[in-house]
Design a protein around this motif. Sequence first.
Motif, mmCIF file in Angstrom:
data_model
loop_
_atom_site.group_PDB
_atom_site.id
_atom_site.type_symbol
_atom_site.label_atom_id
_atom_site.label_comp_id
_atom_site.label_asym_id
_atom_site.label_seq_id
_atom_site.Cartn_x
_atom_site.Cartn_y
_atom_site.Cartn_z
ATOM 1 N N UNK A 1 76.819 6.240 -0.973
ATOM 2 C CA UNK A 1 76.553 7.211 -2.024
ATOM 3 C C UNK A 1 77.826 7.613 -2.766
ATOM 4 N N UNK A 2 77.769 7.541 -4.083
ATOM 5 C CA UNK A 2 78.871 8.011 -4.904
ATOM 6 C C UNK A 2 80.126 7.171 -4.808
ATOM 7 N N UNK A 3 79.969 5.875 -4.553
ATOM 8 C CA UNK A 3 81.145 5.035 -4.308
ATOM 9 C C UNK A 3 82.102 5.012 -5.500
ATOM 10 N N UNK A 4 81.582 5.099 -6.723
ATOM 11 C CA UNK A 4 82.480 5.059 -7.885
ATOM 12 C C UNK A 4 83.275 6.352 -8.033
ATOM 13 N N UNK A 5 82.775 7.425 -7.429
ATOM 14 C CA UNK A 5 83.463 8.709 -7.556
ATOM 15 C C UNK A 5 84.307 9.044 -6.331
ATOM 16 N N UNK A 6 84.287 8.166 -5.356
ATOM 17 C CA UNK A 6 85.000 8.423 -4.114
ATOM 18 C C UNK A 6 86.488 8.661 -4.369
ATOM 19 N N UNK A 7 87.007 9.754 -3.833
ATOM 20 C CA UNK A 7 88.414 10.086 -4.029
ATOM 21 C C UNK A 7 89.231 9.948 -2.758
ATOM 22 N N UNK A 8 88.612 9.533 -1.673
ATOM 23 C CA UNK A 8 89.348 9.465 -0.410
ATOM 24 C C UNK A 8 90.381 8.345 -0.411
ATOM 25 N N UNK A 9 90.266 7.404 -1.350
ATOM 26 C CA UNK A 9 91.256 6.327 -1.427
ATOM 27 C C UNK A 9 92.325 6.622 -2.473
ATOM 28 N N UNK A 10 92.279 7.819 -3.078
ATOM 29 C CA UNK A 10 93.274 8.209 -4.066
ATOM 30 C C UNK A 10 93.855 9.562 -3.681
ATOM 31 N N UNK A 11 94.759 10.051 -4.488
ATOM 32 C CA UNK A 11 95.389 11.334 -4.199
ATOM 33 C C UNK A 11 94.647 12.500 -4.827
ATOM 34 N N UNK A 12 93.599 12.244 -5.613
ATOM 35 C CA UNK A 12 92.904 13.311 -6.313
ATOM 36 C C UNK A 12 91.883 13.993 -5.404
ATOM 37 N N UNK A 13 91.603 15.255 -5.705
ATOM 38 C CA UNK A 13 90.582 16.002 -4.979
ATOM 39 C C UNK A 13 89.759 16.790 -5.973
ATOM 40 N N UNK A 14 88.498 17.036 -5.628
ATOM 41 C CA UNK A 14 87.623 17.789 -6.515
ATOM 42 C C UNK A 14 87.907 19.278 -6.393
ATOM 43 N N UNK A 15 87.699 19.974 -7.500
ATOM 44 C CA UNK A 15 87.858 21.420 -7.464
ATOM 45 C C UNK A 15 86.694 22.041 -6.696
ATOM 46 N N UNK A 16 86.929 23.192 -6.101
ATOM 47 C CA UNK A 16 85.863 23.868 -5.354
ATOM 48 C C UNK A 16 84.754 24.278 -6.319
ATOM 49 N N UNK A 17 83.500 24.059 -5.950
ATOM 50 C CA UNK A 17 82.389 24.385 -6.839
ATOM 51 C C UNK A 17 82.294 25.881 -7.133
ATOM 52 N N UNK A 18 81.865 26.187 -8.348
ATOM 53 C CA UNK A 18 81.627 27.572 -8.727
ATOM 54 C C UNK A 18 80.201 27.802 -9.167
ATOM 55 N N UNK A 19 79.475 26.726 -9.486
ATOM 56 C CA UNK A 19 78.104 26.828 -9.983
ATOM 57 C C UNK A 19 77.152 26.355 -8.897
ATOM 58 N N UNK A 20 76.504 27.285 -8.206
ATOM 59 C CA UNK A 20 75.647 26.922 -7.093
ATOM 60 C C UNK A 20 74.159 26.907 -7.446
ATOM 61 N N UNK A 21 73.777 27.342 -8.632
ATOM 62 C CA UNK A 21 72.359 27.339 -9.000
ATOM 63 C C UNK A 21 71.618 28.535 -8.450
ATOM 64 N N UNK A 22 71.775 28.824 -7.173
ATOM 65 C CA UNK A 22 71.189 30.015 -6.561
ATOM 66 C C UNK A 22 72.284 30.752 -5.816
ATOM 67 N N UNK A 23 71.971 31.978 -5.402
ATOM 68 C CA UNK A 23 72.959 32.781 -4.702
ATOM 69 C C UNK A 23 73.276 32.203 -3.332
ATOM 70 N N UNK A 24 72.292 31.536 -2.725
ATOM 71 C CA UNK A 24 72.464 31.007 -1.378
ATOM 72 C C UNK A 24 72.520 29.488 -1.409
ATOM 73 N N UNK A 25 73.396 28.919 -0.599
ATOM 74 C CA UNK A 25 73.472 27.469 -0.444
ATOM 75 C C UNK A 25 73.622 27.145 1.035
ATOM 76 N N UNK A 26 73.234 25.919 1.392
ATOM 77 C CA UNK A 26 73.453 25.410 2.734
ATOM 78 C C UNK A 26 74.363 24.203 2.601
ATOM 79 N N UNK A 27 75.372 24.127 3.459
ATOM 80 C CA UNK A 27 76.353 23.055 3.389
ATOM 81 C C UNK A 27 75.940 21.869 4.266
#
Length: 277
Positions: free
Chosen positions: A50-76
């Motif tokens: 899943x998401x192989x084209x967006x995978x960042x584990x082979x590079x030095x980049x990291x995604x920013x922490x999400x701010x838009x959760x859609x609802x007040x509650x989320x499950x990780x």
Amino acid sequence: MKSALTGAAVCLGLLLASITGSAQASTTSAPQPTAQARQHGIDKAGEAYMGWTQNTTTTSSTAAAPTDFGTAAVVEGIDVSSHQGNVDWAAQWNAGKRFAYVKATEGTSYKNPYFAQQYNGSYNVGMIRGAYHFALPNSSSGATQANYFATNGGGWSGDGKTLPGALDIEYNPYGATCYGLSQSAMVSWIRDFLNTYKSRTGRDAVIYTNYNWWSTCTGNSTAFNATNPLWVARYASTVGTLPGGWPFYTFWQWTSTPLDQNHFNGDMSRLTALANG
């Protein structure tokens, strides 16, 4: 005698040629990863994830922490494949992960060799878990792949701990972006898969995709947004524009660091409700 020996030699030569030809055909029939796929850790057929084209584990980049959760509650939660090998599920639980999706199959010839450890291990530690199938729409029909998936780990049971199977439909790591299918043919393939999966399990499969691929390869089809939960891939601090007219996402894969991480758009009671059907 010479004639008989000559005839036997000819037969033996033909047999060896046949065996060699079959071996070569077997070797060349498996899809070979593109150069881009190899850069993202896909070295042979079956290793797509899943998401192989967006995978960042082979590079030095990291995604920013999400701010838009859609609802007040989320499950990780997380998703895993053979690339993660045997997962330390207790550590994932202690890190706050409460659900997991595990790659079960790809096309009609690959089964994740770590599936049992990953699928059963996540369940045993207390997580709600599900399985996913990496689609190869150019290799066989949607129905054929749905049956293969349902038979090899993608089934469903109403135990309150099993999520509906997910169809991973995204960029082709082995060739043409849209697998050589027109937009209408791709929509038909997806419908064939989903209808067959529902007939096998009684559940509507989750669709994992991203906006760019879905727009390019299905014409941003809205055919499934009323029936199939959306699992959107976007590695950013916000989920962005959703594909296919879906009014909201059910899962959001937002990073691959240190492994694929996901939000469920709701609280634990809603996740349990999705598992129960």
